[in-house]
Enzyme design. Sequence first.
Site, short mmCIF file in Angstrom:
data_model
loop_
_atom_site.label_atom_id
_atom_site.label_comp_id
_atom_site.label_asym_id
_atom_site.label_seq_id
_atom_site.Cartn_x
_atom_site.Cartn_y
_atom_site.Cartn_z
N ALA A 116 69.00 16.58 28.19
CA ALA A 116 69.26 15.25 27.61
C ALA A 116 70.71 15.14 27.19
O ALA A 116 71.32 16.12 26.75
CB ALA A 116 68.38 15.05 26.38
N GLY A 174 88.97 23.54 24.89
CA GLY A 174 87.54 23.53 24.52
C GLY A 174 87.25 24.19 23.19
O GLY A 174 86.12 24.59 22.93
N LYS A 184 81.20 26.39 7.89
CA LYS A 184 80.94 27.78 8.29
C LYS A 184 80.86 28.71 7.09
O LYS A 184 79.97 29.57 7.02
CB LYS A 184 82.02 28.26 9.27
N ASP A 225 84.96 21.75 9.42
CA ASP A 225 84.28 22.75 10.23
C ASP A 225 84.26 24.11 9.53
O ASP A 225 83.24 24.81 9.48
CB ASP A 225 85.01 22.83 11.59
N GLU A 232 86.09 20.68 17.83
CA GLU A 232 84.85 19.94 17.69
C GLU A 232 84.97 18.67 18.53
O GLU A 232 86.09 18.26 18.89
CB GLU A 232 84.65 19.55 16.22
N THR A 256 74.39 19.76 20.71
CA THR A 256 75.06 18.52 20.29
C THR A 256 75.70 18.79 18.93
O THR A 256 75.54 19.87 18.36
CB THR A 256 74.06 17.37 20.13
N VAL A 268 78.70 29.95 13.63
CA VAL A 268 79.84 30.59 12.96
C VAL A 268 80.44 31.64 13.91
O VAL A 268 79.73 32.54 14.38
CB VAL A 268 79.40 31.30 11.65
N ILE A 312 79.62 22.66 25.94
CA ILE A 312 78.82 23.87 25.75
C ILE A 312 77.56 23.83 26.62
O ILE A 312 77.21 24.80 27.30
CB ILE A 312 78.42 24.04 24.26
N1 NAI Z 1 83.51 24.34 21.45
C1 NAI Z 1 83.25 25.43 20.82
O1 NAI Z 1 83.95 26.42 20.95
C2 NAI Z 1 82.08 25.51 19.93
C3 NAI Z 1 81.25 24.44 19.74
N2 NAI Z 1 80.19 24.54 18.90
C4 NAI Z 1 79.30 23.42 18.73
O2 NAI Z 1 78.67 23.10 19.96
C5 NAI Z 1 78.20 21.77 19.92
C6 NAI Z 1 78.53 21.08 21.23
O3 NAI Z 1 79.91 21.00 21.38
P1 NAI Z 1 80.55 20.43 22.72
O4 NAI Z 1 79.76 20.88 23.88
O5 NAI Z 1 81.96 20.74 22.66
O6 NAI Z 1 80.34 18.87 22.51
P2 NAI Z 1 80.41 17.73 23.61
O7 NAI Z 1 80.87 16.53 22.89
O8 NAI Z 1 81.16 18.18 24.82
O9 NAI Z 1 78.91 17.54 24.07
C7 NAI Z 1 77.92 17.04 23.24
C8 NAI Z 1 76.72 16.68 24.07
O10 NAI Z 1 75.70 16.25 23.18
C9 NAI Z 1 75.18 15.02 23.61
N3 NAI Z 1 74.65 14.32 22.46
C10 NAI Z 1 75.32 13.85 21.40
N4 NAI Z 1 74.48 13.24 20.56
C11 NAI Z 1 73.26 13.35 21.09
C12 NAI Z 1 71.98 12.94 20.70
N5 NAI Z 1 71.78 12.27 19.57
N6 NAI Z 1 70.94 13.23 21.49
C13 NAI Z 1 71.12 13.89 22.64
N7 NAI Z 1 72.29 14.32 23.06
C14 NAI Z 1 73.36 14.04 22.29
C15 NAI Z 1 76.31 14.35 24.31
O11 NAI Z 1 75.87 13.31 25.16
C16 NAI Z 1 76.92 15.53 25.03
O12 NAI Z 1 76.18 15.78 26.22
C17 NAI Z 1 78.83 21.15 18.68
O13 NAI Z 1 77.85 21.11 17.65
C18 NAI Z 1 79.92 22.14 18.30
O14 NAI Z 1 80.16 22.17 16.93
C19 NAI Z 1 79.93 25.67 18.22
C20 NAI Z 1 80.67 26.78 18.40
C21 NAI Z 1 81.84 26.78 19.26
N1 LIG Z 2 85.65 23.84 16.71
C1 LIG Z 2 85.18 25.11 16.33
C2 LIG Z 2 84.32 25.68 17.40
C3 LIG Z 2 83.41 26.69 16.88
O1 LIG Z 2 82.59 26.47 16.02
C4 LIG Z 2 86.33 26.05 16.12
O2 LIG Z 2 87.43 25.64 16.47
O3 LIG Z 2 86.13 27.12 15.61
NA NA Z 3 78.41 33.82 15.86
#
Ligand code: NAI
Ligand SMILES: N[C@@H](CC=O)C(=O)O
Ligand code: NA
Length: 817
Positions: free
Chosen positions: A504, A664, A682, A678, A667, A555, A609, A476
């Site tokens: 970061a 993508g 939500k 998850d 989670e 994150t 959500v 993201i």
């Molecule tokens: N993939 C999707 O469609 C959606 C994702 N999300 C949320 O978005 C967030 C990010 O998801 P992704 O990008 O897929 O995850 P990802 O695993 O690809 O990236 C996570 C990033 O956070 C960093 N990170 C982890 N712990 C950390 C910490 N303590 N301090 C600093 N950086 C830290 C990692 O190094 C990485 O750069 C999650 O909370 C997820 O639930 C929410 C809605 C939709």
């Molecule tokens: N992993 C989640 C991403 C959005 O929050 C999902 O599949 O809905």
């Molecule tokens: Na939303």
Amino acid sequence: MKVLKFGGTSVGSAESLAQVVGILKDNQEKGTPVAVVNSALSGITNLLVEAGQLASAGDEQYKTVLSTIERRHIQMIEETMATATQAQVLEKIGAYLQQLRDILHGVFLIRELSKRTGDVVLSFGERMASYLLSTYANQHGLATEVLDARKIIVTDANFGNARVFFDKTNKNIVNHFASSSKIQIITGFIAATEEGVTSTLGRGGSDYTAAIFGSALNAEKIEIWTDVDGVMTTDPRQVKKTYSLASLSYAEAMEMSHFGAKVIYPPTIAPAMIKNIPISIRNTFNPEFEGTLISSQSSNWDFDVKGISSISEVSLVNFQGSGIMGVPNVPYRLFNALSEAEINVIFITQASSERSISFAISPEDAQRTKQVLEAEFSPELSLHKVDAIEIRHDLSVVATIGENMRHQPGVAAKLFGALGRNGINVVSIAQGTSELNISVVVEKKDLGKTLNCLHDIYFLSDETRLNIFIAGVGLIGSTLLAQMKAQYENLLKEHLKINIVGIANSKQFYFDSEGIDLDNWKALLLEKGTKGNIDGFVDQMVDLNLSNAVFVDNTSSQLVVENYQRILNNSISITTPNKLASSGDFMKLQEIKQTAMRRGVKFFYETSVGAGLPVITTLNDLLNSGDKIQRIEGVLSGTLSYIFNSFKVGTSFSEIVKQAQAAGFTEPDPRDDLNGMDVRRKILILSREAGYQMDISDVAIEGILPDSCMQAPTVDDFFTELGKHDHHFENILKEAEADGKVLRFIACMEKGKATVSLKAVGPEHPFFSLSGSDNIISFTTSRYLERPLVVKGPGAGAEVTAAGVFAEVIRIFNHLS
Ligand SMILES: NC(=O)C1=CN([C@@H]2O[C@H](COP(=O)(O)OP(=O)(O)OC[C@H]3O[C@@H](n4cnc5c(N)ncnc54)[C@H](O)[C@@H]3O)[C@@H](O)[C@H]2O)C=CC1
Ligand SMILES: N[C@@H](CC=O)C(=O)O
Ligand code: NA
């Protein structure tokens, strides 16, 4: 006739002398007679002060300083004078320097530098500079001569800050100019007493000389030539984008100067102002530019405010006590005592209770102020009618100035609103009844931030910077950065500058307060980043203390959430797709929200959500407009939606899960999706938004994952384990299909009771026809009772999620500006 004053930088180099001659010739061509006032070469006056002090302290180092002065002048001669004349000019300057050496030697011997002798020492700076300028001008085709102002300006014997006797001075000026045909190069700053003893005119002295001559000669204009494009809207060292002001009224110029802007020393404006002579501030190095015109005219100016000036270092004295209430002579005694001690008061406020008077002074006067007041009010202090004198340090004054502010409601509100939203604590406030100036005292550490945010709100026309800090640059986060890069220019056209200041990941971080290069952020983070965790990242972000700041948490880390309180407390807004705060401990969430409210900043988590779908905002719109939520039902997992939309008899369930991960949707750990965690989060987030005080344990779940999958130590092991259960899922699917139904993982909340379960639904069900990673959320409310309000669309994926976060960043910007 025009009087042109050239400051130290304008006479300090070969290049600048050429510019000065060009300016003089330009006037000559236009047929405008001029008189020139000049300062000492830049830096020389300070060196003269230093040499005098060292000599009077018996320190031989004064000779080194003297050599520096000598070298500067010799270098100027070598660089500027025609070779044939150099020896002659060197001889003349040598004679001046010899005299100066003799005087300083005397000072060194008797170890005393009276103010009177100090003025003689200082006078050499202007005298030598005038000689050099005049000689240079004559070598370049102008007819000039030096006018030693000591023959003309008559003062009292208050050396260091002498008062001008205008009758005699004006007569001298008029007489002198009646008989001189050459351009007069007048020594600024210096004068003489009636007895002919050298005196100086105090701070801003050369400007004052120009005003004295301009006024006596009824000049059409006084031009102050310096090295900047006139007066700027604020201090360019503190604010990146400032503008040059085309015009200022005398009153505005005085206010700006009083509060530290390097415009013109206020008392020097007076003679010009009385005669209504315009003063223009020009740049010697950019003579085509018109600079700033100071006159009686209030100009056309589109903004409420003309300029924001500041004094970076002040101390605030608080004088209070029960015994001063309504006692008429207390203020008189207070300020009289300060005035007698020559302590300059920058700013005064008095509470209407009359119990306290606060005023700002220079920090170097603080100790003396305390002593003076303790002496003056010693009887009242011993009787406890006056409290102990309190002095606060490390403060700055910021003054917002402009004639347009008069009778203009809302100007102050804008100012205090912006300071509030940016978490800047206002220590003290004053507004003159002229309404020309609103001054605030802030902590020194907030000065840059204050100037930047005020400059932004008052002069928005160009661009506002939004300072963004991003934790998490995984799927993201990196998509968000790519979107911001793509949209950068378009937003700039809307006057919004996306400034990514910090990024970061879990191991390191990288900062650039001028904006991280978005073509190169990965390499910068990996190669130049500082090793450290999120606490270190937040420390540095807080230390930077930038205005218009937003923190984005991309994150899924609880460690990051632990920092939210501190971030919000520092008046930095947050937007996040991370669900851990909004579905975590209820009391902690309340505290986070309260902090945001108290600090006037935002805590947004719409993307937690339904990703970019407007789910939380829709729910809040319903609630805020008085609707009552009866039931919320939905497919809230993009991953599970995709899986059950793609899963057909004969395909492998575990393969489809892998596809969802590759797309993508999942989670960081896909088990959070598959075990329903998850979705529980939500529905909990939505239930809480709807007003129910619930915890995750209140969301009942019928799990679909076999225990062995949950226990797998790594995500890879989990997939291996899941593969073993493909037949289990195929059986569930077959059962549903036999009834003409599809599988949907449905969350529901009614009256504070939430459930999550896998259901088989038929074509009559509104959730039957989903495809891809669609989420669907239906709100049944008092107003949407028979036919619920439905939000539907892709509810996971990098682009839609990052776009939702981006939109919230912009929403925060709209709130800040
Ligand atoms: N993939 C999707 O469609 C959606 C994702 N999300 C949320 O978005 C967030 C990010 O998801 P992704 O990008 O897929 O995850 P990802 O695993 O690809 O990236 C996570 C990033 O956070 C960093 N990170 C982890 N712990 C950390 C910490 N303590 N301090 C600093 N950086 C830290 C990692 O190094 C990485 O750069 C999650 O909370 C997820 O639930 C929410 C809605 C939709
Ligand atoms: N992993 C989640 C991403 C959005 O929050 C999902 O599949 O809905
Ligand atoms: Na939303």
